[in-house]
Design an enzyme around this catalytic site. Structure first.
Site, mmCIF file in Angstrom:
data_model
loop_
_atom_site.group_PDB
_atom_site.id
_atom_site.type_symbol
_atom_site.label_atom_id
_atom_site.label_comp_id
_atom_site.label_asym_id
_atom_site.label_seq_id
_atom_site.Cartn_x
_atom_site.Cartn_y
_atom_site.Cartn_z
ATOM 1 C CD GLU A 18 -5.187 -5.700 2.354
ATOM 2 O OE1 GLU A 18 -5.989 -4.886 2.888
ATOM 3 O OE2 GLU A 18 -3.975 -5.759 2.642
ATOM 4 C CD GLU A 77 -3.003 -1.068 2.282
ATOM 5 O OE1 GLU A 77 -2.644 -0.607 3.393
ATOM 6 O OE2 GLU A 77 -4.145 -1.484 2.071
#
Length: 827
Positions: free
Chosen positions: A251, A182
């Site tokens: 995710e 991320e």
């Protein structure tokens, strides 16, 4: 040239060995992940090995496979594997290789997210805190010191996995690996150095030659050959930055984490299924549930700060490892249908139609066969799609799947699986809590810190608690101040003021407890100020800081302060005049930890284990240790420890830490709605939340592997003060099971290995309500459904009943009503 049978046997054996040695070739195109040249549809789920136990792994992975997954994803947690620089731990529940081999034993693929930054609501984002204290180190940027440490750990992990031949290219289960995590969410905070670091990550990863693709999640400008991927509640509109990169969703948040002071999250099965179906409708190649099993933050692994010990996440497998129904079953059905269409979805031609008003259809065609998706993204209005002369009703916020483009076999809003209401039962092995006999001992040698101010080191400044390398939650800050009555600050109205970072603060003056303060999740600082009576002469000020997990996310999260930030001041008020004495540059002494923790008195192996008293058991006393023995709960159901009556602290069962406890922290009471939870519309973390105004976490998971067959030992360290005599062990099981099936589907019902003892409700028609509170609605079948279901189910471990008029007779319902068979059973 001719060959004998022996020659042919030798050559064929050599060919098999050669193929096995080289393993599988994993690559990709813009459509899918390919394994040995075949496009594959990947449905994966996150299971974090240190959030369960090694004994739980086989069952968790087996249930994931039975749930229709073909891959398991995990992070690699740097701080548990290298707690001290160049000292490694891959034992017990940290045995990454064993975990990966367990996945392999089930015939599943694996996705390994090495990071080594992981976020994950894990302490310090998975970084070992000693990194913070290395001279010249800056994390997650083009910094040679950091990059050397990151490369060392990443190379170590890759070498270990290669040694065990666990990459798919070697015949192992790992088909993808991830570097960083991320970073695209924060890269702008690092400027040009961030971009240079990102390119270095890609180059370093590629140099390791693992033979499978590398991914970077949430990184829109991931350098080639990295594959950029999406994280979030919905990723159907995600487009990779490279046309040769397949659409990967690393995710899919199945719920949300819980923080101290937060409610219980709930993301409905209908909404998760809608997101998944819409993703694959729109060309998705790989989807991973975060989490599929959330588990438990044992020990001091929870991050945040203020992340709770439970990491249940409302995942398809709950914290205890049992199916979270209906989510587990509803998604299992979806997975099976998607996999039945795998070749068509990965090789077929695609034709999409926008019908307007958020209604759209997608047809995949291959070899004269077609599969259809009809998606309705409208939050309130059902819709009708006419396809090849046939009308199909698509409820609001749902996707219908027709594998042959003729018959709807699945709709994300129509749940045809049971709902379980879990209950907690008393420990039948003994009459708790009365049977638990408690002994206790105080936290010893407190005079050294509270009165004498003796520490392990001293400096003329206030330090960040991370300087202690995270050896303990606790750090004592100690200083003294000399005041005389002629001092300008002296007055009857004096106070001590402490600027703290949001963690817990306990303040003592001259050995006496003054007060405590803490914050809430997301609050990184506060000011503690209390009136104090000081003495002429020397006054000892002792501040005990207790962290609740270090920051794990955000730009430059690693330098967010912990402990006491300062200044620390004495404030004197005389009328309108305020005089401040800043103690920040005084000599401060520091001591990390507590004697009880240092001496490991929670372990029966400790040489101090016998030093406990059974006399005059104190209640509601700060910094106190308690111990008792208990008998193992009967049966095989998961075990939970009810901590009602306690304040905050830590707990150990037979020397195994079950994490921090804090049942006195109540969940905020203004975010839960009394309205019925509506799956329609975009999810957010407090939508459909529950448990407001109750303890954030009252029950704590105790894995069966922590418990012996005979007597067992429970040790508590109570930080705030509480009453241990209410503590008891319970088992977690299904209390009520509610079966659901739409017309012409089968209603399947079970009590997880126990017989169905009674049927409380059964109706076929327009049933209204939720599990535990149903009513028959506007119409019901002419035949008594209750007696039919009782005959089919009572006394059996499972039963199947057809939801049809041939079973129950006519249900005279108005047009547009979808008839269902609903059953409520007692387990």
């Amino acid at each position: 040239m001719s060959f004998s049978k022996n020659h042919l046997f030798f050559l064929s054996s050599l060919l098999i060995l050669t193929c096995s040695a080289f393993g599988s070739q994993v690559s990709h195109d813009g459509r899918a992940i390919t394994i040995d040249g075949q496009r594959k549809l990947i449905i994966s789920g996150s299971i974090h090995y240190p959030r369960s136990t090694a004994e739980m792994w086989p069952d968790l992975i087996k249930k994931a496979k039975e749930g229709g997954l073909n891959a398991i994803e995990t992070y690699v947690f740097w701080n548990i594997h290298e707690p001290q620089r160049r000292q490694y731990d891959f034992s017990g529940n940290n045995d990454l290789i064993r975990f990966l081999k367990t996945i392999q034993d089930q015939g599943l693929h694996s996705i390994l997210r090495i990071g080594p930054y992981v976020c994950a609501e894990w302490n310090y984002g998975g970084f070992p805190v000693w990194l913070h204290n290395m001279p010249g180190l800056e994390m997650r940027t083009a910094n040679d010191v950091f990059m050397n440490e990151m490369q060392n750990f990443t190379s170590l992990i890759v070498h270990m996995i290669k040694k065990e031949s666990l990459f798919a290219s070697q015949g192992g289960p790992i088909i993808l690996a991830q570097i960083e995590n991320e970073y695209g969410n924060v890269i702008s905070s690092y400027g040009d150095a961030g971009k240079a670091y990102l390119n270095w990550c890609a180059s370093m990863a590629e140099s390791l030659n693992i033979g499978v693709p590398w991914i970077m999640c949430q990184e829109s400008d991931a350098p080639e050959p990295m594959l950029n991927t999406c994280n979030g509640y919905y990723c159907d509109q995600f487009t990779p930055n490279n046309p040769n990169t397949p659409k990967i969703w690393t995710e899919n948040w199945t719920g949300w984490f819980k923080n101290w002071g937060g409610p219980d999250p709930l993301r409905t099965a209908e909404d998760v299924a809608f997101a998944v179906a819409r993703f694959y409708q729109n060309g998705g190649a790989l989807q991973n549930y975060y989490m599929y099993h959330g588990g438990t933050n044992f020990g001091r692994t929870a991050g945040g700060p203020y992340i709770s010990t439970t990491y249940d996440y409302d995942a398809p497998l709950n914290e205890y490892g049992t199916p979270n129904q209906p989510k587990y079953g509803h998604l299992t059905q979806l997975h099976n249908i998607l996999m039945s269409m795998e070749r068509t979805l990965t090789y077929g031609n695609v034709n999409s139609t926008d019908y307007g008003n958020s209604l759209y259809g997608t047809v995949y065609t291959l070899d004269n066969t077609s599969s259809c998706f009809f998606g309705n993204g409208n939050e309130t209005s059902d819709a009708t799609v006419n396809y090849q002369g046939v009308d199909y009703n698509v409820p609001a916020w749902s996707v219908s799947i027709l594998p042959d483009c003729k018959t709807e076999v699945y709709n994300t809003a129509k749940v045809n699986t049971q709902t379980n209401l879990m209950v907690k039962k008393s420990n039948e092995a003994e009459a708790e809590p009365a049977s638990l006999k408690w002994s206790w001992r105080p936290e010893i040698n407190l005079e050294q810190t509270l009165v004498q101010g003796k520490g392990q080191l001293s400096t003329s400044m206030i330090v960040d608690q991370k300087v202690a390398n995270d050896v303990s939650d606790y750090l004592w800050y100690m200083t003294s101040v000399n005041l005389e009555k002629d001092d300008p600050i002296w007055t009857d109205n004096m106070s001590i003021r402490v600027n703290a970072t949001g963690h817990i603060l306990h303040a003592y003056v001259n050995g006496d407890y003054l007060d405590s303060q803490w914050a809430t999740y997301g609050v990184s600082n506060y000011v503690f100020e209390k009136k104090v009576k000081l003495n002429p002469g020397t006054n000892q000020i002792t501040l005990l800081s207790a962290t609740i997990g270090f920051q794990n996310y955000g730009p430059r999260f690693d330098i967010v302060q912990a402990g006491i930030s300062g200044p620390v001041e004495i404030v004197g008020r005389k009328g309108d005049e305020t005089i401040i004495k800043d103690l920040s540059l005084h000599k401060w002494s520091y001591k990390a930890g507590l004697h009880g923790l240092d001496d490991k008195i929670y372990s029966s192996d400790s040489k101090f284990a016998a030093q406990w008293s059974t006399e005059n058991l104190p209640l509601n006393r700060m910094l106190t240790w308690y111990k008792t023995t208990f008998k193992a709960p009967l049966g095989e159901d998961p075990v939970a420890l009810d901590m009602q009556g306690l304040g905050k602290g830590m707990a150990w069962v037979n020397g195994n830490s079950i994490g921090r406890y804090w049942p006195s922290y109540m969940a905020e009471d203004d975010v839960c709605s009394t309205d019925v939870c509506d799956y329609r519309g975009s999810y957010y973390s407090t939508k459909c939340a529950s448990n407001c105004g109750q303890p954030t976490q009252r029950w704590y998971h105790v894995p069966r592997s922590f418990i012996n067959d005979g007597d067992n030992e429970l040790v508590l360290f109570e930080e705030f003060g509480g009453n241990p005599t209410l503590v008891n062990f319970q088992t977690v099981t299904v209390g009520t099971a509610c079966g659901s099936a739409y017309e012409n589907k089968n209603m399947e019902l079970s009590c997880q290995g126990r017989p169905i003892s009674a049927i409380k409700f059964a109706s076929f028609g327009d049933v209204q309500g939720t599990c535990g509170s149903y009513d028959k609605g506007s119409c019901t079948s002419e035949t008594d459904a209750l007696s039919i279901v009782q005959s089919a189910c009572v006394g059996k471990e499972s039963c199947t009943v057809s939801a049809s008029e041939s079973t129950f007779g006519t249900a005279d319902c108005a047009d547009g009503i979808s008839k269902r068979l609903i059953v409520e059973a007692v387990c």
